[in-house]
Design a protein around this motif. Structure first.
Motif, PDB file in Angstrom:
ATOM      1  N   PHE A  13      41.696  36.141  44.509  1.00 59.94           N
ATOM      2  CA  PHE A  13      41.871  34.897  45.256  1.00 59.94           C
ATOM      3  C   PHE A  13      43.106  34.678  46.117  1.00 59.94           C
ATOM      4  CE2 PHE A  13      38.451  31.821  43.406  1.00 59.94           C
ATOM      5  CZ  PHE A  13      38.236  32.744  42.662  1.00 59.94           C
ATOM      6  N   ALA A  14      44.009  35.678  46.130  1.00 60.63           N
ATOM      7  CA  ALA A  14      45.352  35.911  46.853  1.00 60.63           C
ATOM      8  C   ALA A  14      44.971  36.120  48.325  1.00 60.63           C
ATOM      9  CB  ALA A  14      46.218  36.991  46.154  1.00 60.63           C
ATOM     10  N   PRO A  15      45.432  35.467  49.192  1.00 56.43           N
ATOM     11  CA  PRO A  15      45.287  35.818  50.614  1.00 56.43           C
ATOM     12  C   PRO A  15      45.971  37.031  51.211  1.00 56.43           C
ATOM     13  CG  PRO A  15      46.524  33.995  50.429  1.00 56.43           C
ATOM     14  CD  PRO A  15      46.361  34.315  49.264  1.00 56.43           C
ATOM     15  N   THR A  16      45.263  38.160  50.913  1.00 56.53           N
ATOM     16  CA  THR A  16      46.036  39.162  51.339  1.00 56.53           C
ATOM     17  C   THR A  16      44.859  40.256  51.299  1.00 56.53           C
ATOM     18  OG1 THR A  16      48.055  40.578  51.002  1.00 56.53           O
ATOM     19  CG2 THR A  16      46.933  39.940  49.116  1.00 56.53           C
ATOM     20  N   ILE A  17      45.439  41.696  51.943  1.00 55.21           N
ATOM     21  CA  ILE A  17      44.539  42.654  51.859  1.00 55.21           C
ATOM     22  C   ILE A  17      45.209  43.573  51.012  1.00 55.21           C
ATOM     23  CG2 ILE A  17      44.036  44.794  53.476  1.00 55.21           C
ATOM     24  CD1 ILE A  17      42.976  42.243  54.648  1.00 55.21           C
ATOM     25  N   ILE A  18      43.908  43.981  49.947  1.00 54.52           N
ATOM     26  CA  ILE A  18      44.308  44.938  48.921  1.00 54.52           C
ATOM     27  C   ILE A  18      43.746  46.306  49.224  1.00 54.52           C
ATOM     28  CG2 ILE A  18      43.939  45.312  46.426  1.00 54.52           C
ATOM     29  CD1 ILE A  18      44.003  42.630  46.023  1.00 54.52           C
ATOM     30  N   VAL A  19      44.732  47.313  49.074  1.00 55.20           N
ATOM     31  CA  VAL A  19      44.152  48.731  49.194  1.00 55.20           C
ATOM     32  C   VAL A  19      43.709  49.021  47.950  1.00 55.20           C
ATOM     33  CG1 VAL A  19      45.008  51.014  49.988  1.00 55.20           C
ATOM     34  CG2 VAL A  19      46.123  48.830  51.274  1.00 55.20           C
ATOM     35  N   HIS A  20      42.324  49.904  47.977  1.00 55.53           N
ATOM     36  CA  HIS A  20      41.932  50.134  46.609  1.00 55.53           C
ATOM     37  C   HIS A  20      40.875  51.519  47.063  1.00 55.53           C
ATOM     38  CE1 HIS A  20      37.930  48.266  47.499  1.00 55.53           C
ATOM     39  NE2 HIS A  20      38.802  47.470  48.224  1.00 55.53           N
ATOM     40  N   PRO A  21      40.715  52.372  45.865  1.00 57.45           N
ATOM     41  CA  PRO A  21      39.830  53.431  45.944  1.00 57.45           C
ATOM     42  C   PRO A  21      38.299  52.878  46.094  1.00 57.45           C
ATOM     43  CG  PRO A  21      40.801  53.312  43.627  1.00 57.45           C
ATOM     44  CD  PRO A  21      41.329  52.157  44.588  1.00 57.45           C
ATOM     45  N   SER A  22      37.686  53.463  46.796  1.00 56.67           N
ATOM     46  CA  SER A  22      36.266  52.974  46.866  1.00 56.67           C
ATOM     47  C   SER A  22      35.510  52.612  45.656  1.00 56.67           C
ATOM     48  CB  SER A  22      35.427  53.904  47.802  1.00 56.67           C
ATOM     49  OG  SER A  22      35.532  55.246  47.313  1.00 56.67           O
ATOM     50  N   GLU A  23      35.807  53.458  44.495  1.00 56.21           N
ATOM     51  CA  GLU A  23      35.093  53.118  43.432  1.00 56.21           C
ATOM     52  C   GLU A  23      35.185  51.678  42.736  1.00 56.21           C
ATOM     53  OE1 GLU A  23      37.525  55.931  42.662  1.00 56.21           O
ATOM     54  OE2 GLU A  23      36.573  56.522  44.255  1.00 56.21           O
ATOM     55  N   LEU A  24      36.338  51.111  43.089  1.00 56.61           N
ATOM     56  CA  LEU A  24      36.595  49.809  42.645  1.00 56.61           C
ATOM     57  C   LEU A  24      35.756  48.885  43.790  1.00 56.61           C
ATOM     58  CD1 LEU A  24      38.553  48.009  41.205  1.00 56.61           C
ATOM     59  CD2 LEU A  24      39.463  47.467  43.197  1.00 56.61           C
ATOM     60  N   LYS A  25      35.117  47.924  43.170  1.00 58.92           N
ATOM     61  CA  LYS A  25      34.369  46.752  43.806  1.00 58.92           C
ATOM     62  C   LYS A  25      35.183  45.599  43.922  1.00 58.92           C
ATOM     63  CE  LYS A  25      30.897  45.284  46.003  1.00 58.92           C
ATOM     64  NZ  LYS A  25      30.731  45.883  47.429  1.00 58.92           N
TER      65      LYS A  25
END
Ligand SMILES: NC(=O)c1ccc[n+]([C@@H]2O[C@H](COP(=O)([O-])OP(=O)(O)OC[C@H]3O[C@@H](n4cnc5c(N)ncnc54)[C@H](O)[C@@H]3O)[C@@H](O)[C@H]2O)c1
Ligand SMILES: NC(=O)c1ccc[n+]([C@@H]2O[C@H](COP(=O)([O-])OP(=O)(O)OC[C@H]3O[C@@H](n4cnc5c(N)ncnc54)[C@H](O)[C@@H]3O)[C@@H](O)[C@H]2O)c1
Lengths: 200, 200
Positions: free
Chosen positions: A170-182
């Motif tokens: 819900f936080a208004p920001t871009i989160i960088v994450h590995p592709s395995e995480l949905k």
């Protein structure tokens, strides 16, 4: 690959099916009317997932409900970790819809010393520094982030470390994450800005 | 026709641009890196809306920000009506992000006699029976629905009658509406069920 919007529609079909008499036979046209889409869209959506109806007759409500429940992974309960027990987090915590749809919040995290140790809805708020250990011990696979934007990336990394595989942010920001995480973002401003685009 | 997801990305580009130095020249590759997408996607998205960059050089941050602000209709303030001043509605009411992004809540409605007439954040809660008159007098074009699911259709009809043209709906239900109304659903269960589909 199945588009996300087709999966979301599946969830909406399921909600409509839950209100119907189990032994009823339903045409794709009737199901389309119930959710405000077209007959062709219903058939196209369901075809992504297999063969369900009796050709020429339609779908048995009970059977289609069971199938969609299985496809969406709702034949089990998914324990959820919530990070950020502020105004929004607290509203989500007392919202009966989460537990009812099989996503009960089971662990709470915050980094405010005044909140850590307090009990809310029978759950003790834990320090967010313990996220990796606690979510791993509790075998939690889904996290909800209701922290301020600047804390969201750190909390995401901690959840991933603990074995979480799906996050609702819900936080208004871009989160960088590995592709395995949905990751699904629920972004209020983006939704409103899409409205103003059309209304201007 | 521009896909909704491209409009949503425009809003995310704008958020990233707001954090940068105005006079900077930015390549589409750099902008793509900032929001975690590809160079090609940035160019494709922007091309829906016109020609913006200097070929071979990139985009001037100040100019691109101004353009996207205009395209999204954010060069003005959009007064918002909120119907259903319960737990979620109250969290939204005190959320500074709404006013900051140009969507201040200006009118509150509820149908609970114990709430009508009370003041919250300087606004008096009005009876939802008065929705058509009040939103029309106040020239409100955007509504947020945080009522129970069974009240959402009625409230939508009342908002449309008053001239509202865009609605952000949090109630987990299908709303029937004329095509001129732009409706965005924020559905917690559907989002979580999309996660469980991938995690199963
Ligand atoms: N309130 C709303 O209606 C609303 C609407 C849309 C989006 N949001 C977004 O949701 C988030 C929460 O909003 P809010 O209004 O509840 O804010 P809030 O300040 O009331 O709550 C934030 C909570 O997060 C905690 N926190 C901070 N850093 C943390 C960390 N590292 N780990 C764990 N917890 C941490 C804080 O101690 C606080 O309890 C924000 O990102 C906001 O932009 C809020
Ligand atoms: N609380 C959450 O975290 C959450 C999360 C996701 C979705 N939702 C959805 O948001 C909606 C609100 O949830 P809540 O938890 O705030 O519920 P709530 O019961 O706390 O609040 C609902 C409010 O709507 C008012 N209301 C009822 N009928 C109305 C009408 N005809 N016109 C105007 N107001 C009316 C009620 O008097 C009450 O004040 C529900 O549809 C819920 O499913 C809530």
């Amino acid at each position: 690959k199945v588009p996300d919007v087709a999966i979301q529609r599946l969830s909406i079909y399921l909600r409509a099916l839950r209100k119907l008499e189990e032994n009823r036979i339903l045409s794709s046209l009737k199901l389309a009317e119930l959710i405000g889409t077209s007959d062709g869209q219903v058939r196209k959506d369901l075809a992504y997932f297999g063969e369900f109806g009796i050709p020429g007759q339609g779908y048995q409500v009970k059977k289609l409900r069971r199938e969609i429940t299985r496809i969406l992974g709702l034949d089990r309960t998914w324990k959820v970790a919530l990070a950020g027990v502020g105004k929004l987090g607290s509203a989500l915590l007392v919202y009966p819809g989460l537990r009812e749809s099989g996503f009960p919040i089971r662990v709470l995290f915050d980094n405010d010393p005044a909140k850590i140790g307090k009990v809310r809805e029978g759950l003790r708020i834990q320090s967010s520094e313990t996220i990796p250990q606690v979510v791993s011990q509790e075998e939690i696979k889904i996290g909800i982030i209701t922290t301020p934007a600047e804390a969201a990336q750190k909390v995401t990394n901690q959840l991933i470390k603990g074995g979480v595989r799906g996050i609702l942010n819900f936080a208004p920001t871009i989160i960088v994450h590995p592709s395995e995480l949905k990751l699904k973002n629920v972004d209020l401003s983006t939704n409103l800005e899409t409205l103003s685009y059309f209304l201007k």
